[in-house]
Design a protein around this motif. Structure first.
Motif, mmCIF file in Angstrom:
data_model
loop_
_atom_site.group_PDB
_atom_site.id
_atom_site.type_symbol
_atom_site.label_atom_id
_atom_site.label_comp_id
_atom_site.label_asym_id
_atom_site.label_seq_id
_atom_site.Cartn_x
_atom_site.Cartn_y
_atom_site.Cartn_z
ATOM 1 N N ARG A 24 -52.621 -63.235 52.749
ATOM 2 C CA ARG A 24 -53.353 -64.604 52.493
ATOM 3 C C ARG A 24 -54.071 -65.304 53.327
ATOM 4 N NH1 ARG A 24 -48.027 -68.505 50.935
ATOM 5 N NH2 ARG A 24 -46.763 -67.063 52.170
ATOM 6 N N ILE A 25 -55.087 -65.768 52.987
ATOM 7 C CA ILE A 25 -55.884 -66.512 53.826
ATOM 8 C C ILE A 25 -56.181 -68.022 53.481
ATOM 9 C CG2 ILE A 25 -57.127 -64.423 54.588
ATOM 10 C CD1 ILE A 25 -59.547 -65.254 52.521
ATOM 11 N N LEU A 26 -55.631 -68.458 52.174
ATOM 12 C CA LEU A 26 -56.188 -69.755 51.814
ATOM 13 C C LEU A 26 -54.875 -70.633 51.566
ATOM 14 C CD1 LEU A 26 -58.537 -68.938 49.179
ATOM 15 C CD2 LEU A 26 -59.242 -69.406 51.509
ATOM 16 N N LYS A 76 -70.445 -67.747 44.269
ATOM 17 C CA LYS A 76 -69.538 -68.796 45.001
ATOM 18 C C LYS A 76 -68.705 -69.073 43.904
ATOM 19 C CE LYS A 76 -70.102 -73.349 46.767
ATOM 20 N NZ LYS A 76 -71.060 -74.769 46.687
ATOM 21 N N LEU A 77 -67.195 -68.880 44.598
ATOM 22 C CA LEU A 77 -65.806 -69.155 43.767
ATOM 23 C C LEU A 77 -65.253 -70.401 44.389
ATOM 24 C CD1 LEU A 77 -64.833 -65.523 43.940
ATOM 25 C CD2 LEU A 77 -66.049 -66.502 42.032
ATOM 26 N N SER A 78 -64.920 -71.385 43.776
ATOM 27 C CA SER A 78 -64.235 -72.440 44.640
ATOM 28 C C SER A 78 -63.001 -73.106 43.751
ATOM 29 C CB SER A 78 -65.418 -73.484 44.750
ATOM 30 O OG SER A 78 -66.246 -73.934 43.508
ATOM 31 N N SER A 79 -62.123 -73.737 44.426
ATOM 32 C CA SER A 79 -61.205 -74.519 43.890
ATOM 33 C C SER A 79 -61.447 -75.705 44.386
ATOM 34 C CB SER A 79 -59.902 -73.803 44.346
ATOM 35 O OG SER A 79 -59.613 -74.177 46.003
ATOM 36 N N SER A 80 -60.424 -76.736 44.255
ATOM 37 C CA SER A 80 -60.650 -78.127 44.718
ATOM 38 C C SER A 80 -60.601 -78.198 46.231
ATOM 39 C CB SER A 80 -59.344 -78.933 44.270
ATOM 40 O OG SER A 80 -58.175 -78.462 44.621
ATOM 41 N N VAL A 83 -63.682 -72.702 49.201
ATOM 42 C CA VAL A 83 -64.972 -71.938 48.522
ATOM 43 C C VAL A 83 -64.798 -70.229 49.273
ATOM 44 C CG1 VAL A 83 -66.537 -72.814 50.317
ATOM 45 C CG2 VAL A 83 -67.233 -71.977 48.256
ATOM 46 N N VAL A 84 -65.170 -69.568 48.338
ATOM 47 C CA VAL A 84 -65.055 -68.103 48.919
ATOM 48 C C VAL A 84 -66.603 -67.770 48.515
ATOM 49 C CG1 VAL A 84 -64.531 -65.832 48.161
ATOM 50 C CG2 VAL A 84 -62.896 -67.675 48.477
ATOM 51 N N SER A 116 -66.898 -64.325 52.545
ATOM 52 C CA SER A 116 -66.814 -65.781 53.764
ATOM 53 C C SER A 116 -65.997 -66.639 52.839
ATOM 54 C CB SER A 116 -68.267 -66.245 53.791
ATOM 55 O OG SER A 116 -69.255 -65.185 54.156
ATOM 56 N N TYR A 117 -65.170 -67.287 53.539
ATOM 57 C CA TYR A 117 -64.596 -68.514 52.860
ATOM 58 C C TYR A 117 -64.248 -69.609 53.999
ATOM 59 C CZ TYR A 117 -60.747 -66.449 55.820
ATOM 60 O OH TYR A 117 -60.008 -65.615 56.923
ATOM 61 N N GLY A 118 -63.817 -70.892 53.442
ATOM 62 C CA GLY A 118 -63.721 -71.940 54.405
ATOM 63 C C GLY A 118 -63.179 -73.243 53.269
ATOM 64 N N PRO A 119 -62.785 -74.072 54.054
ATOM 65 C CA PRO A 119 -62.386 -75.391 53.282
ATOM 66 C C PRO A 119 -63.753 -75.908 52.484
ATOM 67 C CG PRO A 119 -62.111 -75.709 55.744
ATOM 68 C CD PRO A 119 -62.599 -74.435 55.244
ATOM 69 N N ILE A 120 -63.394 -76.558 51.360
ATOM 70 C CA ILE A 120 -64.638 -76.921 50.500
ATOM 71 C C ILE A 120 -65.240 -78.243 51.263
ATOM 72 C CG2 ILE A 120 -63.478 -78.989 49.199
ATOM 73 C CD1 ILE A 120 -65.435 -76.292 47.444
#
Length: 123
Positions: A24-26, A76-80, A83-84, A116-120
């Protein structure tokens, strides 16, 4: 063929109890797709980007609490909270797409691609 395989995997896994997957990464809570969510949190479908097209065509489905957008050559896939982004390669024919939320890579056709992923909020 890959799309059929992805659909069969999704159907088969939708009847399993919720379990977590390694790698897991998020971080965060499951309710906002912040941690590695249950196996059921898949993004499946197909992508195609022929050379004569200005932009890629994307047909994806998910049952996850995330939003899916296409921005130029990127998905772009994003949750609250997270973002991926996935670069869509040029492909003359439709290619199956499979991404499990929280993983470090996605599958397009027979190829594994890094995400690529990171905080929104960018921090």
């Amino acid at each position: 063929m890959n799309l059929v395989l992805a659909a069969l995997v999704l159907i088969g896994l939708s009847h399993l109890p919720t379990i977590s997957i390694g790698n897991r990464i998020l971080p965060g809570g499951r309710s906002e797709a912040g941690t590695m969510p249950p196996v059921k949190c898949l993004v499946v479908g197909e992508v195609v980007w022929a050379k004569e097209d200005i932009e890629p065509t994307v047909r994806l489905k998910t049952w996850c609490p995330i939003q899916i957008q296409r921005e130029g050559a990127y998905l772009k896939l994003s949750s609250s909270k997270w973002v991926v982004e996935v670069l869509i390669p040029e492909t003359p024919l439709p290619q199956a797409f499979l991404y499990i939320w929280g993983q470090r890579d996605a599958t397009i056709g027979n190829h594994t691609v890094q995400v690529s992923y990171g905080p929104i909020d960018g921090t």
